[in-house]
Design a protein around this motif. Structure first.
Motif, mmCIF file in Angstrom:
data_model
loop_
_atom_site.group_PDB
_atom_site.id
_atom_site.type_symbol
_atom_site.label_atom_id
_atom_site.label_comp_id
_atom_site.label_asym_id
_atom_site.label_seq_id
_atom_site.Cartn_x
_atom_site.Cartn_y
_atom_site.Cartn_z
ATOM 1 N N GLY A 23 0.819 -1.213 0.000
ATOM 2 C CA GLY A 23 0.000 0.000 0.000
ATOM 3 C C GLY A 23 0.846 1.252 0.000
ATOM 4 N N ARG A 24 1.945 1.236 0.774
ATOM 5 C CA ARG A 24 2.790 2.417 0.852
ATOM 6 C C ARG A 24 3.456 2.711 -0.483
ATOM 7 N NH1 ARG A 24 7.953 2.637 4.770
ATOM 8 N NH2 ARG A 24 8.897 1.566 3.007
ATOM 9 N N LEU A 25 3.912 1.671 -1.169
ATOM 10 C CA LEU A 25 4.571 1.879 -2.455
ATOM 11 C C LEU A 25 3.597 2.367 -3.514
ATOM 12 C CD1 LEU A 25 7.059 -1.117 -2.606
ATOM 13 C CD2 LEU A 25 7.558 1.287 -2.147
ATOM 14 N N ASN A 26 2.330 1.925 -3.452
ATOM 15 C CA ASN A 26 1.337 2.439 -4.398
ATOM 16 C C ASN A 26 1.137 3.942 -4.213
ATOM 17 O OD1 ASN A 26 0.701 0.173 -5.914
ATOM 18 N ND2 ASN A 26 -0.803 -0.554 -4.436
ATOM 19 N N TRP A 27 0.980 4.373 -2.957
ATOM 20 C CA TRP A 27 0.813 5.801 -2.677
ATOM 21 C C TRP A 27 2.073 6.575 -3.031
ATOM 22 C CZ3 TRP A 27 -3.515 8.344 -1.788
ATOM 23 C CH2 TRP A 27 -4.626 7.628 -1.347
ATOM 24 N N LEU A 28 3.220 5.984 -2.735
ATOM 25 C CA LEU A 28 4.487 6.645 -3.039
ATOM 26 C C LEU A 28 4.649 6.856 -4.539
ATOM 27 C CD1 LEU A 28 7.296 7.675 -2.198
ATOM 28 C CD2 LEU A 28 8.086 5.303 -2.317
ATOM 29 N N ARG A 29 4.339 5.823 -5.300
ATOM 30 C CA ARG A 29 4.465 5.925 -6.752
ATOM 31 C C ARG A 29 3.570 7.022 -7.315
ATOM 32 N NH1 ARG A 29 1.416 4.031 -10.883
ATOM 33 N NH2 ARG A 29 0.047 2.979 -9.397
ATOM 34 N N ALA A 30 2.297 7.014 -6.914
ATOM 35 C CA ALA A 30 1.370 8.015 -7.431
ATOM 36 C C ALA A 30 1.765 9.419 -6.993
ATOM 37 C CB ALA A 30 -0.052 7.695 -6.964
ATOM 38 N N GLY A 31 2.149 9.569 -5.713
ATOM 39 C CA GLY A 31 2.491 10.893 -5.202
ATOM 40 C C GLY A 31 3.749 11.458 -5.811
ATOM 41 N N VAL A 32 4.811 10.634 -5.885
ATOM 42 C CA VAL A 32 6.080 11.122 -6.415
ATOM 43 C C VAL A 32 5.977 11.422 -7.902
ATOM 44 C CG1 VAL A 32 8.469 10.470 -6.904
ATOM 45 C CG2 VAL A 32 7.493 10.053 -4.656
ATOM 46 N N LEU A 33 5.342 10.533 -8.657
ATOM 47 C CA LEU A 33 5.188 10.779 -10.093
ATOM 48 C C LEU A 33 4.360 12.036 -10.344
ATOM 49 C CD1 LEU A 33 4.578 7.205 -11.582
ATOM 50 C CD2 LEU A 33 6.615 8.631 -11.768
ATOM 51 N N GLY A 34 3.295 12.216 -9.565
ATOM 52 C CA GLY A 34 2.463 13.398 -9.735
ATOM 53 C C GLY A 34 3.198 14.676 -9.409
#
Length: 244
Positions: A23-34
């Motif tokens: 779950g943390r990596l999913n949020w991290l991916r979306a947040g950092v890419l955005g």
């Protein structure tokens, strides 16, 4: 004692496990890419316009248009992508439910076989499979066969919202940086703010992901600098040629 520690006896406090890290990596991916996309794309846009003109109005219009359009685009792209992932996960869960209902004995043998492949003896693997089946048969099979559970199915709305918010926050930085200083300092101030912000996001993503920070920071800063230099150069050439 925290709930996660109580649920996993012997777990190291700072060591993430399957559900939490996924779950943390999913949020991290979306947040950092955005955030990175918002910073770089908006900065490149406003710096390019600033290279062609010193007037604030065109720079503001371009920056706001880029922010709004980019945030919507990021949200839509993330929603479509994560929706496909969620639909696949749900389909696999439904398939597993049907298989468990149709032939539970074969599924138990399959589960025992999976644990045997991981190094357990046949007897131990069978006992583990039986105990997990008694506890939560569907969860046991989803974890062993697919690597996720019903409670970790991704949310497209959450991913879309995170991407749009991160993009907007990232885009505001270069937009503010280029509008506040005097005309002669707009571009250098924006360069400095953008590169510092990119270094920060690169460092944060590396630390949260548990990897060394130097390489991702250098990579993202060099990429951002190249994008800014290219668009500013094109804008300056267009402004000098009288096309704009």
């Amino acid at each position: 004692m925290s709930e996660s520690s109580a649920a996993t006896p012997g777990a190291h406090p700072a060591e993430p496990h399957a559900a939490s890290i996924s779950g943390r990596l999913n949020w991290l991916r979306a947040g950092v890419l955005g955030a990175n996309d918002g910073i770089v794309s908006t900065a490149a846009l406003v710096v390019g316009v600033a290279g062609a003109t010193t007037q604030a109005a065109p720079i503001l219009a371009a920056g706001v248009a880029g922010l709004v359009g980019g945030a919507i685009s990021m949200a839509l792209g993330e929603y479509v992508s994560v929706s496909s992932q969620r639909d696949s996960q749900r389909a696999l869960i439904s398939k597993e439910r049907r298989e468990l209902a149709d032939d539970p004995d074969a599924e138990l043998a399959e589960l025992a076989g999976l644990y045997e492949q991981r190094g357990l003896t046949a007897e131990t693997a069978r006992r583990v499979a039986e105990e997990l089946t008694e506890h939560d048969v569907l969860a046991a099979h989803l974890d062993a066969e697919l690597g996720f559970g019903e409670d970790t199915v991704v949310s497209p709305w959450a991913a879309a919202g995170a991407s749009a918010l991160a993009f907007t926050i990232g885009a505001l930085l270069p937009l503010i940086a280029i509008l506040l200083p005097p005309a002669g300092l707009r571009v250098p101030v924006t360069f400095a703010v953008v590169l510092a912000a990119l270094a920060l996001t690169g460092f944060a993503s590396a630390r949260l992901g548990g990897s060394p920070a130097l390489r991702p920071v250098v990579r993202i800063v060099l990429g951002g600098a190249l994008a800014l230099a290219a668009t500013f150069g094109i804008g300056s050439l267009l402004g000098a040629s009288g096309i704009v």
